[in-house]
Design an enzyme around this catalytic site. Structure first.
Site, PDB file in Angstrom:
ATOM      1  N   ASN A 128      29.065 -51.443 -42.689  1.00  0.00           N
ATOM      2  CA  ASN A 128      27.687 -50.965 -42.750  1.00  0.00           C
ATOM      3  C   ASN A 128      26.781 -51.925 -41.976  1.00  0.00           C
ATOM      4  O   ASN A 128      25.918 -51.508 -41.204  1.00  0.00           O
ATOM      5  CB  ASN A 128      27.266 -50.869 -44.219  1.00  0.00           C
ATOM      6  CG  ASN A 128      25.960 -50.175 -44.442  1.00  0.00           C
ATOM      7  OD1 ASN A 128      25.396 -49.580 -43.540  1.00  0.00           O
ATOM      8  ND2 ASN A 128      25.475 -50.262 -45.658  1.00  0.00           N
ATOM      9  N   VAL A 174      21.122 -43.773 -38.128  1.00  0.00           N
ATOM     10  CA  VAL A 174      22.299 -43.757 -38.994  1.00  0.00           C
ATOM     11  C   VAL A 174      21.890 -44.661 -40.155  1.00  0.00           C
ATOM     12  O   VAL A 174      21.875 -45.874 -40.027  1.00  0.00           O
ATOM     13  CB  VAL A 174      23.559 -44.266 -38.266  1.00  0.00           C
ATOM     14  CG1 VAL A 174      24.736 -44.330 -39.217  1.00  0.00           C
ATOM     15  CG2 VAL A 174      23.882 -43.366 -37.069  1.00  0.00           C
ATOM     16  N   PRO A 175      21.484 -44.065 -41.285  1.00  0.00           N
ATOM     17  CA  PRO A 175      20.675 -44.760 -42.298  1.00  0.00           C
ATOM     18  C   PRO A 175      21.402 -45.759 -43.195  1.00  0.00           C
ATOM     19  O   PRO A 175      21.550 -45.548 -44.405  1.00  0.00           O
ATOM     20  CB  PRO A 175      20.098 -43.602 -43.108  1.00  0.00           C
ATOM     21  CG  PRO A 175      21.163 -42.555 -43.033  1.00  0.00           C
ATOM     22  CD  PRO A 175      21.731 -42.674 -41.640  1.00  0.00           C
ATOM     23  N   CYS A 176      21.799 -46.875 -42.631  1.00  0.00           N
ATOM     24  CA  CYS A 176      22.466 -47.911 -43.428  1.00  0.00           C
ATOM     25  C   CYS A 176      21.531 -48.518 -44.464  1.00  0.00           C
ATOM     26  O   CYS A 176      21.997 -49.104 -45.446  1.00  0.00           O
ATOM     27  CB  CYS A 176      23.056 -48.987 -42.520  1.00  0.00           C
ATOM     28  SG  CYS A 176      21.937 -49.658 -41.298  1.00  0.00           S
ATOM     29  N   HIS A 177      20.226 -48.326 -44.297  1.00  0.00           N
ATOM     30  CA  HIS A 177      19.263 -48.848 -45.278  1.00  0.00           C
ATOM     31  C   HIS A 177      19.338 -48.091 -46.604  1.00  0.00           C
ATOM     32  O   HIS A 177      18.828 -48.568 -47.605  1.00  0.00           O
ATOM     33  CB  HIS A 177      17.837 -48.811 -44.716  1.00  0.00           C
ATOM     34  CG  HIS A 177      17.355 -47.447 -44.350  1.00  0.00           C
ATOM     35  ND1 HIS A 177      17.667 -46.844 -43.142  1.00  0.00           N
ATOM     36  CD2 HIS A 177      16.575 -46.570 -45.024  1.00  0.00           C
ATOM     37  CE1 HIS A 177      17.095 -45.651 -43.094  1.00  0.00           C
ATOM     38  NE2 HIS A 177      16.435 -45.459 -44.220  1.00  0.00           N
TER      39      HIS A 177
END
Length: 165
Positions: free
Chosen positions: A119, A128-131
């Site tokens: 991640n 690409v919403p790694c948060h």
């Protein structure tokens, strides 16, 4: 050094990178795992994909966009690419723990650290919403762009009422 294009966001400068007609990188300047990029001058002649990414990021930061519609090409190990594909499935306004993400990928929750490491190497942050991935108890853990930015991104999306899935 690969070329990158600057986007000034409310959370700090972001460099966008593309190859051919696909977005390959969205990096906060100076973030962890920040690649060496040659920042190109903004002379108005941006590649089409960069112009599209800038526009959609602007809409995201202003609260007008929840889903990005951009061709993406993220390169990594097969495991990293599998993690990034799973990240892309996390809807706006939802959070997922690292352990739950491992389970969705058919792995045991014990693989949460490996999922977290992959991640953190996500080259296309925000889009690409790694948060949206958090610790098991919903706590904010590492984010390559800094935990403060992760908190700000989650706060931006909070209007939709986050829920841990």
């Amino acid at each position: 050094m690969k070329p990158g294009y600057l986007f000034v966001s409310p959370l700090g400068d972001i460099v966008l990178r593309a190859e051919d007609d696909a977005l390959t990188g969205v990096f906060f300047v100076g973030q962890k795992h920040y690649p060496e990029l040659l920042v190109m001058p903004d002379d108005g002649a941006l590649p089409r994909i960069i112009a599209m990414a800038r526009e959609q990021l602007q809409e995201f930061f202003s609260g007008e966009r929840q889903v990005f519609e951009l061709p993406l090409r993220a390169r990594g190990t097969p495991f990293q690419e599998q993690v990034w594909k799973e990240l892309a499935r996390i809807p706006y306004g939802e959070l997922l723990s690292y352990g739950a993400m491992a389970k969705k990928m058919g792995l045991s929750a014990g693989h949460s650290r490996a999922v977290g490491t992959a991640n953190g190497r996500n080259p296309i942050s925000i889009i690409v919403p790694c948060h949206r991935v958090v610790g098991a108890a919903g706590d904010l853990t590492g984010y390559a762009g800094g935990v403060e930015r992760k908190r700000a991104l989650l706060s931006l999306e909070a209007g939709s009422g986050f829920r841990l899935i």
